[in-house]
Design a protein around this motif. Structure first.
Motif, PDB file in Angstrom:
ATOM      1  N   HIS A  85     -25.321   2.565  53.723  1.00 12.74           N
ATOM      2  CA  HIS A  85     -24.131   1.991  54.539  1.00 12.74           C
ATOM      3  C   HIS A  85     -24.593   1.746  56.183  1.00 12.74           C
ATOM      4  CE1 HIS A  85     -24.044   6.230  56.178  1.00 12.74           C
ATOM      5  NE2 HIS A  85     -23.477   5.716  57.476  1.00 12.74           N
ATOM      6  N   TYR A  87     -27.470   0.168  56.596  1.00 13.34           N
ATOM      7  CA  TYR A  87     -28.289  -0.893  56.717  1.00 13.34           C
ATOM      8  C   TYR A  87     -27.528  -2.029  56.279  1.00 13.34           C
ATOM      9  CZ  TYR A  87     -31.646   2.698  55.876  1.00 13.34           C
ATOM     10  OH  TYR A  87     -32.491   3.765  56.150  1.00 13.34           O
ATOM     11  N   GLU A  88     -26.271  -1.955  56.540  1.00 16.26           N
ATOM     12  CA  GLU A  88     -25.007  -2.985  56.411  1.00 16.26           C
ATOM     13  C   GLU A  88     -25.332  -3.715  55.135  1.00 16.26           C
ATOM     14  OE1 GLU A  88     -25.358  -5.576  59.796  1.00 16.26           O
ATOM     15  OE2 GLU A  88     -25.820  -3.863  61.233  1.00 16.26           O
ATOM     16  N   GLN A  90     -24.317  -5.705  51.477  1.00 19.25           N
ATOM     17  CA  GLN A  90     -23.418  -6.772  51.495  1.00 19.25           C
ATOM     18  C   GLN A  90     -22.722  -6.833  49.959  1.00 19.25           C
ATOM     19  OE1 GLN A  90     -26.327  -9.251  52.974  1.00 19.25           O
ATOM     20  NE2 GLN A  90     -25.851  -8.628  55.268  1.00 19.25           N
ATOM     21  N   ASP A 108     -28.378  -6.279  55.191  1.00 19.54           N
ATOM     22  CA  ASP A 108     -28.843  -7.084  56.237  1.00 19.54           C
ATOM     23  C   ASP A 108     -30.352  -7.410  56.277  1.00 19.54           C
ATOM     24  OD1 ASP A 108     -29.729  -8.021  59.004  1.00 19.54           O
ATOM     25  OD2 ASP A 108     -27.757  -7.608  59.693  1.00 19.54           O
TER      26      ASP A 108
END
Length: 142
Positions: A85, A87-88, A90, A108
């Motif tokens: 989470h 590290y964003e 996708q 990301d």
């Protein structure tokens, strides 16, 4: 087959300390050298971290280790996202590769190097914690 969860005397002490500071319920704790990974019950991630990360800071001061909090999820895809989470994440794609289950997580692009870590250390820790709870034996970061 998921890896067996083995809690040592040390990890049991860490869980006790974590629960007394955060008031969150721990599902699992993994000691990975200079990092402790705590898996908490669904919906308790924010409680565990505390306002402005105060609980994590207090735990780091008390243990001398970096602290990672992961919310548990029955859904393997969501659990992998939860592990990554910061590290964003996708998307996550889970697929069979021969006799192993592999997850590819897209993060990301600016954070990809940190998600993998020096010599793949963060990725190894993530794989180990995911494998303790779901039938996923390997992970790659895209």
């Amino acid at each position: 087959m998921s890896a067996e969860i083995v809690l040592t005397e040390d990890t049991l002490r860490y869980i006790s300390l974590f629960e007394s500071i955060t008031k969150a319920n721990v599902v699992d704790c993994m000691d990975a050298d200079e990092k402790l990974v705590f898996v908490v019950e669904p919906g308790q991630g924010n409680i565990a971290v505390g306002k402005k990360g105060e609980h994590v800071i207090k735990l780091k001061d008390r243990t001398g280790k970096n602290i990672q909090v992961v919310e548990y999820s029955e859904d393997p895809e969501q659990f992998v996202k939860n592990v990554f989470h910061i590290y964003e994440p996708q998307k996550v794609v889970i697929e069979q590769r021969g006799n192993i289950t592999h997850a590819t997580i897209t993060v990301d692009p600016k954070l990809k190097g940190r998600a993998i870590g020096k010599a793949g250390k963060n990725l190894r820790i993530a794989r180990d914690i995911v494998n303790r709870h779901h039938e996923i034996q390997s992970i790659s970061v895209d």
